[in-house]
Enzyme design. Structure first.
Site, short mmCIF file in Angstrom:
data_model
loop_
_atom_site.label_atom_id
_atom_site.label_comp_id
_atom_site.label_asym_id
_atom_site.label_seq_id
_atom_site.Cartn_x
_atom_site.Cartn_y
_atom_site.Cartn_z
N HIS A 122 0.81 -1.23 0.00
CA HIS A 122 0.00 0.00 0.00
C HIS A 122 0.84 1.28 0.00
O HIS A 122 0.46 2.27 -0.60
CB HIS A 122 -1.01 -0.01 1.15
CG HIS A 122 -0.41 0.07 2.51
ND1 HIS A 122 0.20 -1.00 3.12
CD2 HIS A 122 -0.33 1.10 3.40
CE1 HIS A 122 0.63 -0.64 4.32
NE2 HIS A 122 0.32 0.63 4.51
N ASP A 123 2.00 1.26 0.68
CA ASP A 123 2.81 2.49 0.76
C ASP A 123 4.06 2.44 -0.10
O ASP A 123 4.99 3.21 0.14
CB ASP A 123 3.21 2.72 2.23
CG ASP A 123 2.16 3.54 2.97
OD1 ASP A 123 1.38 4.27 2.31
OD2 ASP A 123 2.12 3.46 4.21
N LYS A 126 6.01 5.46 -1.40
CA LYS A 126 6.88 6.32 -0.58
C LYS A 126 8.32 6.26 -1.05
O LYS A 126 9.14 7.10 -0.68
CB LYS A 126 6.77 5.92 0.91
CG LYS A 126 5.46 6.39 1.53
CD LYS A 126 5.44 6.09 3.02
CE LYS A 126 4.13 6.55 3.65
NZ LYS A 126 4.05 6.10 5.05
N HIS A 151 2.33 9.93 -2.65
CA HIS A 151 2.75 8.53 -2.63
C HIS A 151 1.71 7.54 -3.17
O HIS A 151 2.09 6.54 -3.78
CB HIS A 151 3.30 8.10 -1.26
CG HIS A 151 2.28 7.79 -0.22
ND1 HIS A 151 1.77 8.74 0.63
CD2 HIS A 151 1.67 6.62 0.12
CE1 HIS A 151 0.90 8.16 1.44
NE2 HIS A 151 0.82 6.89 1.15
N HIS A 177 -5.79 3.88 -0.74
CA HIS A 177 -5.84 3.57 0.69
C HIS A 177 -5.92 4.83 1.57
O HIS A 177 -6.07 4.71 2.78
CB HIS A 177 -4.67 2.68 1.11
CG HIS A 177 -3.33 3.37 1.11
ND1 HIS A 177 -2.62 3.63 -0.03
CD2 HIS A 177 -2.57 3.86 2.13
CE1 HIS A 177 -1.49 4.23 0.28
NE2 HIS A 177 -1.43 4.39 1.59
N HIS A 178 -5.82 6.03 0.96
CA HIS A 178 -6.04 7.24 1.76
C HIS A 178 -7.35 7.95 1.38
O HIS A 178 -7.61 9.06 1.85
CB HIS A 178 -4.87 8.21 1.61
CG HIS A 178 -3.65 7.76 2.37
ND1 HIS A 178 -3.59 7.76 3.75
CD2 HIS A 178 -2.47 7.26 1.95
CE1 HIS A 178 -2.41 7.29 4.15
NE2 HIS A 178 -1.71 6.97 3.07
N ASP A 206 -5.29 0.49 8.28
CA ASP A 206 -4.10 1.36 8.36
C ASP A 206 -4.33 2.43 9.44
O ASP A 206 -3.42 2.78 10.19
CB ASP A 206 -3.86 2.02 6.99
CG ASP A 206 -2.40 2.41 6.78
OD1 ASP A 206 -1.51 1.78 7.38
OD2 ASP A 206 -2.15 3.36 6.01
FE LIG Z 1 -0.08 5.56 2.74
FE LIG Z 2 0.64 1.93 6.24
#
Ligand SMILES: [Fe+2]
Ligand SMILES: [Fe+2]
Length: 274
Positions: A122-123, A126, A151, A177-178, A206
């Site tokens: 998911h991240d 970054k 990201h 996911h955000h 999360d």
């Molecule tokens: Fe994230």
């Molecule tokens: Fe996370």
């Protein structure tokens, strides 16, 4: 008809011969038809066998390909671990929380397995955020937040265009996911069901994990306090951010999520992941 017995006898013999000839002809036709049916059946069986073999080979190829994609994800994940402060323990927790929540929400074993495999990415975006922002010890200023909020799109572009169900799920999760149910999330401000389901699942877990973990602006909260914030809100995190069905499933399964946290928290034996 003639009254002569010899004539009658010969007429009846001729009739009998015709009858026998017709019968023979009918039998021969039947035999031909049976042979044709048998040949067609044999052809069909051979075709079914070929289809089955081709299908089996295709399935093997697809499984090999999915395994290769899974390996690719793991390589990408290891690469991103050099950059991101998020630990292997966080990744392990996210995949277990996600699977638990999917099952509690009745979304089925297949989707639960898919989110288990895809959510660790998911991240991954970054990787494209400069260290000065990603590793800043204090709170981010508005410009730094703008950079940080890139990201999801970076992650989605890394995972784009492979045609694999697994990578497509990972891409969807990375991108969304955000996003928040009430439209207050980023990057696209999607609302409600416009947010892909797996993105909604990872968003919720999360957030649970973020509340349980220490941040520069807050201490780590207990499970009880975290549940209170998730279900009632604290002004910063609000229940309206989450899919109501998933939030209800969270309410049912929160103890299992707490067990995942305990199992994979920093310093626990399983904290390096599984
Ligand atoms: Fe994230
Ligand atoms: Fe996370």
């Amino acid at each position: 008809m003639s009254d002569n017995p010899a004539d009658r006898e010969s007429a009846s013999q001729a009739q009998m011969q015709r009858f026998v000839a017709d019968l023979k002809e009918a039998r021969a036709r039947e035999k031909q038809q049976a042979a044709a049916t048998q040949a067609a059946y044999a052809q069909l069986s051979a075709y079914a066998r070929d289809v089955k073999t081709a299908w089996r080979k295709e399935r093997q190829r697809a499984e090999q390909l999915e395994r290769a994609y899974l390996n690719t994800l793991q390589v990408l994940l290891r690469a991103s671990a050099y950059k991101d402060e998020e630990t292997g323990a966080h990744i392990a927790r996210i995949r277990h929380y996600s699977k638990t929540l999917c099952l509690a929400a009745g979304l089925g074993e297949d989707l639960a397995t898919l989110v288990y495999d895809a959510s660790p990415m998911h991240d991954v975006g970054k990787i494209g955020v400069p260290d000065v922002v990603l590793k800043k010890p204090g709170s981010l200023d508005p410009d730094e937040w703008k950079i940080m909020r890139r990201h999801p799109a970076i992650g989605a572009s890394l995972l784009n265009g492979t045609g694999s169900a697994l990578l497509e799920a990972a891409r969807e999760i990375a991108l969304t996911h955000h996003e928040r149910w009430d439209g207050s999330g980023y990057p696209n401000g999607l609302v409600g069901e416009a947010i892909p389901l797996l993105g909604r699942v990872v968003n919720l877990v999360d957030q649970y994990d973020a509340l349980r973990s220490p941040r520069v602006y807050k201490p780590a909260f207990t499970h009880e306090r975290t549940c209170e914030i998730m279900l009632k809100g604290d002004g910063r995190s609000m229940p309206a951010h989450f899919d109501p069905n998933l939030l209800a499933a969270f309410g049912d399964t929160h103890l299992q999520l707490a067990a995942v946290y305990e199992r994979f928290c920093e310093g626990a034996p399983d904290a390096l992941g599984d």
